[in-house]
Structures are given as C-alpha cells and as structure tokens.
Design a protein around this motif. Structure first.
Motif, PDB file in Angstrom:
ATOM      1  N   ALA A 210       3.688   6.989   7.876  1.00 38.12           N
ATOM      2  CA  ALA A 210       1.983   6.622   8.177  1.00 38.12           C
ATOM      3  C   ALA A 210       0.913   7.294   7.518  1.00 38.12           C
ATOM      4  CB  ALA A 210       1.780   7.120   9.687  1.00 38.12           C
ATOM      5  N   ALA A 211       1.226   8.581   6.916  1.00 37.27           N
ATOM      6  CA  ALA A 211       0.187   9.361   5.727  1.00 37.27           C
ATOM      7  C   ALA A 211       0.450   8.920   4.408  1.00 37.27           C
ATOM      8  CB  ALA A 211       0.507  10.868   5.943  1.00 37.27           C
ATOM      9  N   SER A 212       1.727   8.682   4.255  1.00 34.46           N
ATOM     10  CA  SER A 212       2.162   7.897   2.810  1.00 34.46           C
ATOM     11  C   SER A 212       1.452   6.605   2.768  1.00 34.46           C
ATOM     12  CB  SER A 212       3.798   7.918   2.732  1.00 34.46           C
ATOM     13  OG  SER A 212       4.153   9.010   2.824  1.00 34.46           O
ATOM     14  N   SER A 215      -2.278   7.103   1.938  1.00 34.17           N
ATOM     15  CA  SER A 215      -2.567   7.567   0.836  1.00 34.17           C
ATOM     16  C   SER A 215      -2.311   6.435  -0.102  1.00 34.17           C
ATOM     17  CB  SER A 215      -1.541   8.738   0.368  1.00 34.17           C
ATOM     18  OG  SER A 215      -1.793   9.271  -0.978  1.00 34.17           O
ATOM     19  N   PHE A 216      -1.320   5.711  -0.026  1.00 32.89           N
ATOM     20  CA  PHE A 216      -0.942   4.660  -1.133  1.00 32.89           C
ATOM     21  C   PHE A 216      -2.047   3.636  -1.142  1.00 32.89           C
ATOM     22  CE2 PHE A 216       1.132   0.943  -2.595  1.00 32.89           C
ATOM     23  CZ  PHE A 216       1.896   1.463  -3.504  1.00 32.89           C
ATOM     24  N   ILE A 217      -2.424   3.321  -0.130  1.00 33.95           N
ATOM     25  CA  ILE A 217      -3.673   2.245  -0.156  1.00 33.95           C
ATOM     26  C   ILE A 217      -4.850   2.694  -0.648  1.00 33.95           C
ATOM     27  CG2 ILE A 217      -5.172   0.992   1.595  1.00 33.95           C
ATOM     28  CD1 ILE A 217      -2.734   0.657   3.609  1.00 33.95           C
ATOM     29  N   LEU A 218      -5.284   4.002  -0.392  1.00 33.31           N
ATOM     30  CA  LEU A 218      -6.415   4.685  -0.875  1.00 33.31           C
ATOM     31  C   LEU A 218      -6.325   4.924  -2.476  1.00 33.31           C
ATOM     32  CD1 LEU A 218      -7.174   7.460   1.717  1.00 33.31           C
ATOM     33  CD2 LEU A 218      -8.491   5.278   1.327  1.00 33.31           C
ATOM     34  N   SER A 269       2.395  -2.552   2.418  1.00 37.42           N
ATOM     35  CA  SER A 269       2.158  -1.935   3.797  1.00 37.42           C
ATOM     36  C   SER A 269       2.848  -2.623   4.796  1.00 37.42           C
ATOM     37  CB  SER A 269       0.282  -1.980   4.135  1.00 37.42           C
ATOM     38  OG  SER A 269      -0.309  -1.396   2.947  1.00 37.42           O
ATOM     39  N   ILE A 270       2.951  -3.834   4.984  1.00 38.98           N
ATOM     40  CA  ILE A 270       3.731  -4.692   5.795  1.00 38.98           C
ATOM     41  C   ILE A 270       5.052  -4.013   5.614  1.00 38.98           C
ATOM     42  CG2 ILE A 270       4.519  -6.763   6.675  1.00 38.98           C
ATOM     43  CD1 ILE A 270       1.608  -8.099   5.889  1.00 38.98           C
ATOM     44  N   PHE A 275       9.685  -1.174   8.162  1.00 40.81           N
ATOM     45  CA  PHE A 275      10.773  -0.352   8.040  1.00 40.81           C
ATOM     46  C   PHE A 275      10.233   1.002   9.075  1.00 40.81           C
ATOM     47  CE2 PHE A 275      11.683   3.959   6.287  1.00 40.81           C
ATOM     48  CZ  PHE A 275      13.125   3.882   6.173  1.00 40.81           C
ATOM     49  N   ILE A 276       9.267   1.348   9.239  1.00 41.90           N
ATOM     50  CA  ILE A 276       9.032   2.527  10.415  1.00 41.90           C
ATOM     51  C   ILE A 276       9.297   1.845  11.647  1.00 41.90           C
ATOM     52  CG2 ILE A 276       7.106   3.904  11.342  1.00 41.90           C
ATOM     53  CD1 ILE A 276       5.534   3.613   8.614  1.00 41.90           C
TER      54      ILE A 276
END
Length: 280
Positions: A210-212, A215-218, A269-270, A275-276
């Motif tokens: 979730a943190a990844s 960070s990736f989106i930002l 993101s989707i 995957f999560i």
C-alpha cells in the motif's frame, strides 16, 4: 412508526456525487479535448481525431518522457520503502514524548509545499551550495560538482517528498502488530534482526504494498520537483503536459498526455491492488 436505519450505501451518496461532479466531469472533458484537432493560433478546434495519441506513441520525445517517469517513480518508491521500513519500525517501538517528537518530525515537512522544499534543495545542490562546500572543505573533491539539473537531484528531491508518506503508512501498520510476537521470537532464540525479517516483516507486507502504491502514484504525477531540480532538459510526464498546454497552447496534445499519464497510473494501481487482494 419505526424508521429504518440509513444504510452505508446511502451515506456514501453525497461523497460519490461530489467525486463524480468535481472529478468525473473534468476527466470526461479532458478526454474530449484530447480528441480535438490542433491548429496553431486557434484555442480549441472541434473534431474527432486520434492524431494526438499517435504522436505520443510514435515520437521518441514523448516515449522517453514516459519511460523516465516510470523509472524515476519505481526507483523513488524502492528507496522510500528501504529507508521507511526501519524508520517506521523504530518509531512504532518508541513511546511517550520521544515518539511524539519523532512523529512530528515526520509530519512537519508535509506542511511545506513541494516547491518550497525543492527550492531548499536548489540551495543545497548549487555550485556554491552546502553540499559542495562541505565536500570541498573535507577535501573529497577538488572542484564543485554539477548536481543541479541532473536526474540525481530529482531523485533525491522526490525521495524527500515521498518518504514521510511512506513512513507514516508503515508506522501505522507496525503500530498494530502484537508486541508479544517479539517476545515469542526472542524466547525461541531469534536475534532482533532475525525477529524483524522473519516475524515482523511478513506481517506488514500488505502495508508495504500500500505504501509502495502511494509513493509510486505521487512520483508519477510529480511536477514541482522535476521542474526545479531537473531543469528544462530533464523530461517527465507532468512537466511535459504543462509545457504543451501553457507554453505551446497545444491543448489537445496536452490533454492526451495527461490522460495517458492518468491511465497508466490508474492501470498500475489497479494491478497492484488486485495482486494485494489475491495474495493477501
């Protein structure tokens, strides 16, 4: 007469309506603009064409910008997770005043805009900046390094922007772990480092993912940091969108670039969310 309790779906209707009005409609307009024709000197020329998308996928200039954005976002995310894990774990183990001070130290940078923080890095990375001054005084270099307007400067600046978000996300996950697991691991002979990697870390993997994603989106949508630290020769997607719209007045191509950036970010993101969900 008994009244039925309001369901959760009904409570979400106002928020959903606001999202559709203030986010959905602009996205629809954005996509429609991306299908317009571009005529120099004209603001908007109605039409229906896929030329703007063809330009993106056929010209190396734009593909390089997307590739650079993906690489930078991935590298920043990896470093933020690497640095954020031990910091978040250490903060979660503290208590009292020390913990409050540490959390405030993480939160306070979020009150400063990205542009202001990037300006601070510009002072540090300049030819006569703090970093070059320290290295010269220590005798590690004989002349000032060219750090500004390089990918390294952008990488450090974006990492500094995203790291507090990652630390806060992971800290809340570590906070929810049962402290008894550490005692149980110690009773079985595990050292603190073994306990962290073999016991604590596997339980926070969903939080890491979730943190990844955050960070990736930002990083994918960063604008101020690449512009101020990377200079005009460093190309990422968000600054390229602004250049097309503000500098070249090419709204159709700018809208197409913005929609491609949005679609890429949402798609990744989707896939990560699926995957999560499937894995955990």
């Amino acid at each position: 007469m008994q009244t039925k309790p309001i369901g959760a779906a009904a409570l979400l209707i106002p928020a959903t309506g606001l999202v559709l009005v203030f986010m959905g409609l602009p996205l629809i307009y954005l996509f429609r603009y991306s299908l317009n024709q571009y005529v120099p000197g004209e603001f908007i020329v109605d039409g229906f064409t896929l030329e703007n998308y063809r330009i993106f996928f056929s010209e190396a200039y734009y593909l390089t910008g997307m590739w650079t954005t993906l690489l930078m976002a991935g590298a920043v995310t990896i470093l933020c997770i690497t640095l954020g894990l031990p910091i978040a774990n250490w903060i979660a183990r503290q208590s009292g005043t020390l913990k409050t001070i540490l959390l405030m130290a993480v939160i306070l940078p979020l009150f400063i805009s990205n542009a202001v923080r990037a300006a601070g890095w510009m002072v540090a990375f300049g030819q006569a900046g703090v970093l070059n001054y320290v290295l010269l005084q220590l005798g590690l270099i004989s002349e000032p390094l060219q750090i500004m307007q390089t990918p390294i400067a952008v990488f450090i600046g974006m990492t500094a922007v995203n790291l507090p978000y990652v630390v806060l996300t992971l800290q809340s996950i570590f906070e929810g772990l049962d402290e008894n697991i550490d005692f149980a691991a110690a009773s079985l002979g595990a050292q603190p480092l073994q306990s962290f990697f073999l016991v604590r870390l596997p339980q926070v993997v969903p939080g890491i993912l979730a943190a990844s994603m955050l960070s990736f989106i930002l990083a994918m949508n960063a604008y101020a940091t690449p512009v101020l630290l990377g200079g005009p020769s460093f190309r990422m997607m968000a600054p390229m969108v602004v250049v097309e719209i503000m500098n070249k007045a090419n709204w159709p191509l700018g809208a197409a670039l913005a929609f491609i950036l949005l679609a890429t970010t949402v798609a990744i993101s989707i896939l990560a969310a699926l995957f999560i969900r499937r894995r955990y």
